[in-house]
Every structure is written in C-alpha cells, then in structure tokens.
Write a protein that holds these residues in place. Sequence first.
Motif, PDB file in Angstrom:
ATOM      1  N   GLU A   1       0.978  14.360  18.587  1.00 49.85           N
ATOM      2  CA  GLU A   1       1.090  15.809  18.700  1.00 49.85           C
ATOM      3  C   GLU A   1       1.148  16.412  17.308  1.00 49.85           C
ATOM      4  N   ILE A   2       1.049  17.738  17.244  1.00 50.10           N
ATOM      5  CA  ILE A   2       1.080  18.435  15.963  1.00 50.10           C
ATOM      6  C   ILE A   2       2.528  18.601  15.503  1.00 50.10           C
ATOM      7  N   ALA A   3       2.777  18.315  14.247  1.00 47.24           N
ATOM      8  CA  ALA A   3       4.132  18.426  13.708  1.00 47.24           C
ATOM      9  C   ALA A   3       4.611  19.874  13.751  1.00 47.24           C
ATOM     10  N   GLU A   4       5.869  20.047  14.149  1.00 45.48           N
ATOM     11  CA  GLU A   4       6.497  21.367  14.188  1.00 45.48           C
ATOM     12  C   GLU A   4       5.669  22.354  14.992  1.00 45.48           C
ATOM     13  N   ASP A   5       5.052  21.873  16.079  1.00 41.71           N
ATOM     14  CA  ASP A   5       4.099  22.709  16.814  1.00 41.71           C
ATOM     15  C   ASP A   5       4.714  23.964  17.430  1.00 41.71           C
ATOM     16  N   ARG A   6       5.978  23.900  17.826  1.00 48.23           N
ATOM     17  CA  ARG A   6       6.592  25.067  18.468  1.00 48.23           C
ATOM     18  C   ARG A   6       6.801  26.227  17.496  1.00 48.23           C
ATOM     19  N   LYS A   7       6.730  25.943  16.205  1.00 45.99           N
ATOM     20  CA  LYS A   7       6.858  27.012  15.221  1.00 45.99           C
ATOM     21  C   LYS A   7       5.636  27.927  15.221  1.00 45.99           C
ATOM     22  N   PHE A   8       4.521  27.443  15.790  1.00 47.43           N
ATOM     23  CA  PHE A   8       3.343  28.297  15.877  1.00 47.43           C
ATOM     24  C   PHE A   8       3.580  29.425  16.882  1.00 47.43           C
ATOM     25  N   GLY A   9       4.389  29.132  17.920  1.00 45.15           N
ATOM     26  CA  GLY A   9       4.757  30.156  18.885  1.00 45.15           C
ATOM     27  C   GLY A   9       3.641  30.616  19.792  1.00 45.15           C
ATOM     28  N   ARG A  10       2.577  29.837  19.886  1.00 48.35           N
ATOM     29  CA  ARG A  10       1.442  30.252  20.723  1.00 48.35           C
ATOM     30  C   ARG A  10       0.533  29.052  20.955  1.00 48.35           C
ATOM     31  N   THR A  11      -0.377  29.213  21.926  1.00 53.03           N
ATOM     32  CA  THR A  11      -1.417  28.211  22.120  1.00 53.03           C
ATOM     33  C   THR A  11      -2.404  28.300  20.965  1.00 53.03           C
ATOM     34  N   LEU A  12      -2.722  27.169  20.383  1.00 58.36           N
ATOM     35  CA  LEU A  12      -3.618  27.144  19.233  1.00 58.36           C
ATOM     36  C   LEU A  12      -5.058  26.925  19.660  1.00 58.36           C
ATOM     37  N   ILE A  13      -5.952  27.681  19.078  1.00 59.82           N
ATOM     38  CA  ILE A  13      -7.380  27.386  19.187  1.00 59.82           C
ATOM     39  C   ILE A  13      -7.745  26.629  17.921  1.00 59.82           C
ATOM     40  N   LEU A  14      -8.029  25.354  18.078  1.00 60.28           N
ATOM     41  CA  LEU A  14      -8.250  24.499  16.914  1.00 60.28           C
ATOM     42  C   LEU A  14      -9.527  24.902  16.186  1.00 60.28           C
ATOM     43  N   SER A  15      -9.420  25.020  14.889  1.00 58.07           N
ATOM     44  CA  SER A  15     -10.579  25.384  14.073  1.00 58.07           C
ATOM     45  C   SER A  15     -11.599  24.246  14.084  1.00 58.07           C
ATOM     46  N   PRO A  16     -12.856  24.544  13.777  1.00 57.10           N
ATOM     47  CA  PRO A  16     -13.884  23.482  13.763  1.00 57.10           C
ATOM     48  C   PRO A  16     -13.496  22.291  12.900  1.00 57.10           C
ATOM     49  N   GLN A  17     -12.724  22.531  11.845  1.00 53.10           N
ATOM     50  CA  GLN A  17     -12.307  21.451  10.952  1.00 53.10           C
ATOM     51  C   GLN A  17     -11.430  20.431  11.670  1.00 53.10           C
ATOM     52  N   LEU A  18     -10.741  20.867  12.740  1.00 55.83           N
ATOM     53  CA  LEU A  18      -9.819  19.997  13.463  1.00 55.83           C
ATOM     54  C   LEU A  18     -10.427  19.408  14.735  1.00 55.83           C
ATOM     55  N   ARG A  19     -11.678  19.699  14.992  1.00 59.48           N
ATOM     56  CA  ARG A  19     -12.313  19.205  16.206  1.00 59.48           C
ATOM     57  C   ARG A  19     -13.113  17.946  15.915  1.00 59.48           C
ATOM     58  N   HIS A  20     -13.185  17.081  16.913  1.00 59.65           N
ATOM     59  CA  HIS A  20     -13.980  15.867  16.780  1.00 59.65           C
ATOM     60  C   HIS A  20     -15.368  16.110  17.353  1.00 59.65           C
TER      61      HIS A  20
END
Length: 213
Positions: free
Chosen positions: A126-145
Amino acid sequence: MTITILDLVHLAFTRAKSDLYSDYERWISTSYKLGSALPNSLMVKRVQELGELDLVLRGIESELIHHAKEAGFKIEIYFTLSRVWVSTAYEIFRRLKGIVDGQIRQEVFEIERELKLVRVPLEKHEIAEDRKFGRTLILSPQLRHEDGNDKDMTYDPSDVKKSFIPPTTLSNRGSEIWIVPDARTGGNRMVERQGLSDRILGFGMSNVSTAKG
C-alpha cells in the motif's frame, strides 16, 4: 570437495568486501556510531550486516550499469536483496527515531521517512501514509504499469483491499529506483537505493549524539 550454495554466497560477500573495502570501513565506523545510541543491543551488528549486504548490492549495481539486459531473470535476485536491504534499514532507523536526541534527530526522522515511503509499498502493498491524502487518488501516468489499460487507475485509502505496486527502474549507477507517492508534498518521489545508502553513510560518518536520557 563439493562447493555448497553457502560457499558461493560467502564468496559473493567476500568479493564485495574486497572490491569495496573503503565502503566497508565506512560501514564499520557507521555501525559503532549508530549502535552507540542503543547500548547492550545488537544494533552495531545489525548495521554491519546492513553494510555487508549493501556492498554486495553495490557490486551488482556496478555490473548492471553495462549488463542489465544480459542479466535476464537473474536481476530478480538483485531486486529481492534490494527489498530486504530497505526493510532492514527501515527497522534500524525506526528504532533510532525513538531514542536519539540533539541535532541529529531531524536527520534520523527524514531518513526513516524516506525508507518508509519505499518499505510500505514493498512490504505492506500500500501507499505510505495514504490516509494523509484524505481522498481517493487518481494515479498519475508515472505511477501506472504498462498493462494496456488506458482507464484512470485509482487508489482508495479506505478500501480494505487497496494495493499499490511501485514502478521501478535503474539509475545511471545501476541502482534500483522506486517511484512512490509522497503524502507530504502531494506529488511523486523517486528514491534510489544507492542514494539511501549514501545518505545513511553520510549521516553515520558525521557526529552522532547520544541517546535520550
């Protein structure tokens, strides 16, 4: 005489120590400086073990600069050892974070956090400290496989089945780079394994304060 797997592993560590002896000496010095923060423990030994694994990884990385393609599936061994190195380093600095004081405290916090940004996706998926984002993330192209799916990839921190695989690449030093989201900045961060090692060694070679209390 039969050459065992243990013999071959020992040979790799011995060869790395010989080829990178100056780095080995730096790790020994670093181990005593960091270990002094936690007397009557195995901290010194653990840091030395981390250093010996680092030497092996650095040796492999120097080979990957020019021979990454030829490595084929063998490169997965490097990736496995790299992940073990990150997890071990993280546990050392997680422990140090609670006991060091003085001027070095902030640097320990920063190293621990950088290790955590990589360690959490690798070990907890999972993403570190993910709850600090406070929202559902749309992953940028850099983070997609690259899987042929052009749809937006999302990550919901509240989903019990959430998962994240950090994209990786090799630096110009042959060292693994992880691309991970950073909740502090809201952007992405590229973390190089050898860069983490350099930072730990640089920190260890500086003046280390005593533990709290």
